[in-house]
Enzyme design. Structure first.
Site, short mmCIF file in Angstrom:
data_model
loop_
_atom_site.label_atom_id
_atom_site.label_comp_id
_atom_site.label_asym_id
_atom_site.label_seq_id
_atom_site.Cartn_x
_atom_site.Cartn_y
_atom_site.Cartn_z
N LEU A 73 -50.52 -58.38 -112.26
CA LEU A 73 -49.93 -57.91 -113.50
C LEU A 73 -48.91 -58.96 -113.91
O LEU A 73 -48.06 -59.33 -113.10
CB LEU A 73 -49.27 -56.55 -113.33
N VAL B 89 -46.79 -60.86 -117.59
CA VAL B 89 -46.49 -60.92 -119.02
C VAL B 89 -46.01 -62.33 -119.33
O VAL B 89 -45.25 -62.92 -118.56
CB VAL B 89 -45.40 -59.89 -119.39
N GLY C 112 -44.71 -55.06 -119.69
CA GLY C 112 -45.04 -54.87 -118.28
C GLY C 112 -45.26 -53.40 -117.97
O GLY C 112 -46.23 -53.03 -117.29
N ASP D 59 -49.32 -54.87 -104.13
CA ASP D 59 -48.72 -55.73 -103.12
C ASP D 59 -47.68 -56.59 -103.84
O ASP D 59 -48.04 -57.61 -104.45
CB ASP D 59 -49.79 -56.61 -102.45
N GLN E 88 -37.70 -57.75 -106.03
CA GLN E 88 -37.53 -57.41 -107.45
C GLN E 88 -38.79 -56.75 -108.01
O GLN E 88 -38.71 -55.75 -108.72
CB GLN E 88 -37.18 -58.66 -108.25
N TYR F 122 -41.91 -51.35 -109.30
CA TYR F 122 -42.89 -50.31 -109.04
C TYR F 122 -42.24 -49.03 -108.51
O TYR F 122 -42.65 -47.93 -108.86
CB TYR F 122 -43.97 -50.81 -108.08
N PHE G 48 -41.09 -46.37 -110.94
CA PHE G 48 -42.11 -45.53 -111.55
C PHE G 48 -42.72 -44.55 -110.55
O PHE G 48 -43.66 -43.84 -110.87
CB PHE G 48 -43.22 -46.40 -112.16
#
Length: 164
Positions: free
Chosen positions: A92, A94, A104, A130, A135, A140, A143
């Protein structure tokens, strides 16, 4: 501005994508299409509707090898088989000029929804990430992703816990 997510295609201009991470840039430019053609993973591109070839960001999903139930934090694998099927949010990123605009988060929720649909159709317990550093792991965790005790950079969220 309106933006939308579409599967990676020849339409997308990958050479100008720069998220600030050499490995992620290289993956998108040199490997993502190959993996997609071979059904190893699937990459999705976020682009503005007025410039659909220009990549704002991307995510890649893949099947994760079966996860041993005993690898989960205590209490999570109760009633599970010895090996648990799962998916991976493999990448992932940006573009560096588009960071801190919510892209993101948008991509994360798109990836979660996409993986949840696949899990609903074929089975799968959780979506794993992973994280490359503390940071990213913190991103993650905010959320609701749960870290593994033996490696806090491996995080997961059961599909049953994902927002609708």
């Amino acid at each position: 501005m309106a933006a939308r997510v579409t599967p990676l295609s020849r339409l997308h201009n990958l050479k100008n994508f720069d998220c600030g991470d050499i490995e992620l840039n290289k993956y998108l430019r040199e490997t993502a299409r190959q993996h997609q053609r071979k059904y190893i993973s699937k990459t999705y591109i976020l682009a503005h509707e007025h410039a659909p070839a220009d990549v704002i960001g991307f995510y890649t999903l893949a099947i994760r090898k079966m996860v041993p139930a005993q690898a989960f934090p205590p209490g999570w694998a109760k009633g599970m088989p010895s090996q648990v099927p799962a998916f991976s949010l493999a990448r992932l990123a940006v573009h560096h000029t588009e960071k801190h605009r919510g892209y993101g988060t948008f991509l994360l929720f798109e990836a979660m929804q996409c993986a949840a649909v696949a899990a609903e159709r074929v089975g799968g317990y959780a979506l794993f990430v992973d994280a490359k550093d503390a940071q990213v792991a913190a991103f993650y965790r905010k959320f609701g992703y749960v870290p593994f005790h033996e490696n806090p950079f491996i995080l997961f969220m059961p599909f049953s816990d994902m927002p609708p």
